[in-house]
Design a protein around this motif. Sequence first.
Motif, PDB file in Angstrom:
ATOM      1  N   SER A 160      19.822  23.381  36.776  1.00  0.00           N
ATOM      2  CA  SER A 160      19.186  22.456  37.719  1.00  0.00           C
ATOM      3  C   SER A 160      18.298  21.485  36.970  1.00  0.00           C
ATOM      4  O   SER A 160      17.874  21.744  35.842  1.00  0.00           O
ATOM      5  N   ASP A 161      18.030  20.355  37.633  1.00  0.00           N
ATOM      6  CA  ASP A 161      17.169  19.348  37.013  1.00  0.00           C
ATOM      7  C   ASP A 161      16.744  18.326  38.050  1.00  0.00           C
ATOM      8  O   ASP A 161      17.237  18.334  39.194  1.00  0.00           O
ATOM      9  N   PHE A 162      15.853  17.423  37.666  1.00  0.00           N
ATOM     10  CA  PHE A 162      15.554  16.258  38.471  1.00  0.00           C
ATOM     11  C   PHE A 162      16.858  15.526  38.752  1.00  0.00           C
ATOM     12  O   PHE A 162      17.699  15.377  37.869  1.00  0.00           O
ATOM     13  N   HIS A 163      17.004  15.053  39.966  1.00  0.00           N
ATOM     14  CA  HIS A 163      18.205  14.281  40.296  1.00  0.00           C
ATOM     15  C   HIS A 163      18.107  12.895  39.657  1.00  0.00           C
ATOM     16  O   HIS A 163      17.035  12.278  39.675  1.00  0.00           O
ATOM     17  N   PRO A 164      19.198  12.381  39.072  1.00  0.00           N
ATOM     18  CA  PRO A 164      19.152  11.033  38.495  1.00  0.00           C
ATOM     19  C   PRO A 164      18.684   9.972  39.482  1.00  0.00           C
ATOM     20  O   PRO A 164      18.013   9.005  39.089  1.00  0.00           O
ATOM     21  N   GLU A 165      19.009  10.132  40.760  1.00  0.00           N
ATOM     22  CA  GLU A 165      18.554   9.156  41.751  1.00  0.00           C
ATOM     23  C   GLU A 165      17.037   9.193  41.927  1.00  0.00           C
ATOM     24  O   GLU A 165      16.410   8.157  42.193  1.00  0.00           O
ATOM     25  N   ALA A 166      16.450  10.372  41.781  1.00  0.00           N
ATOM     26  CA  ALA A 166      14.997  10.484  41.879  1.00  0.00           C
ATOM     27  C   ALA A 166      14.323   9.766  40.713  1.00  0.00           C
ATOM     28  O   ALA A 166      13.311   9.078  40.884  1.00  0.00           O
ATOM     29  N   VAL A 167      14.893   9.930  39.528  1.00  0.00           N
ATOM     30  CA  VAL A 167      14.350   9.246  38.352  1.00  0.00           C
ATOM     31  C   VAL A 167      14.478   7.736  38.525  1.00  0.00           C
ATOM     32  O   VAL A 167      13.542   6.968  38.249  1.00  0.00           O
ATOM     33  N   ALA A 168      15.635   7.289  39.008  1.00  0.00           N
ATOM     34  CA  ALA A 168      15.846   5.859  39.232  1.00  0.00           C
ATOM     35  C   ALA A 168      14.865   5.303  40.259  1.00  0.00           C
ATOM     36  O   ALA A 168      14.484   4.121  40.202  1.00  0.00           O
ATOM     37  N   ALA A 169      14.430   6.156  41.194  1.00  0.00           N
ATOM     38  CA  ALA A 169      13.492   5.730  42.232  1.00  0.00           C
ATOM     39  C   ALA A 169      12.042   5.764  41.759  1.00  0.00           C
ATOM     40  O   ALA A 169      11.135   5.380  42.504  1.00  0.00           O
ATOM     41  N   GLY A 170      11.826   6.227  40.523  1.00  0.00           N
ATOM     42  CA  GLY A 170      10.477   6.208  39.965  1.00  0.00           C
ATOM     43  C   GLY A 170       9.812   7.546  39.757  1.00  0.00           C
ATOM     44  O   GLY A 170       8.692   7.608  39.246  1.00  0.00           O
ATOM     45  N   HIS A 171      10.472   8.641  40.142  1.00  0.00           N
ATOM     46  CA  HIS A 171       9.876   9.960  39.916  1.00  0.00           C
ATOM     47  C   HIS A 171       9.850  10.271  38.420  1.00  0.00           C
ATOM     48  O   HIS A 171      10.781   9.943  37.690  1.00  0.00           O
TER      49      HIS A 171
END
Length: 220
Positions: free
Chosen positions: A131-142
């Motif tokens: 598991s990991d941070f979702h790439p979409e979350a990172v793209a959204a600024g997380h």
Amino acid sequence: MTTLPAREAYDLWAGSYGPETAVSALEDDAVRALNLPTSSRALLDVGCGTARRMAHARSNVTVGVDLSPAMLARAASAQHVAAATATALPLRDASFDRVWCRLMIGHVAAHEAVYAELARVCSPNGDVVVSDFHPEAVAAGHRRTFRDAQGVVQEVEHHVHAIAEQEAAARRHGLEPIERREPAVGPSIQHFYDGAGLHAAYEAQCGLPLVVVLAFRRTS
């Protein structure tokens, strides 16, 4: 804000590590929903931190590995833990029925090498959960951040690995994808946002995939 290498960051975080976060709570719910029991199994947790997830596994054999000695020093005394890197696990081939690598692989640039090791130590027909941070979350600024013991916000080094690239890497090492979950910001974690006074952020992010959980079975 300075981005810290993973070992330095977690050694620093160890003194204040413990409470669940929106990310960790959402991830844990998603892993439980996979229905891959650990009781009466041999379990390895790669990136175990303080071994808090291992404490409830009820496995026959439970082993944890982490890069941070400071985190391992806070692991429950009953757990078997060792300081090591995920790209060179000091463990025998095919030793574990269940292998976890939870919210850790993004801290490693060479994700292919991690998958090679996860597959190597997993027994035939055993399962691997990543598991990991979702790439979409990172793209959204997380970002992977925490407050240290002095209350200063620190950021942990994080590498974004596309989901398709991870599944392809797993297949190259004999791990066949069996399930994918992408839990999103929603009512189950709203209290974390409300508790931090971030209700507007919750409304803006509701529905955003925050975590990705990948389950694999070793087929060769």
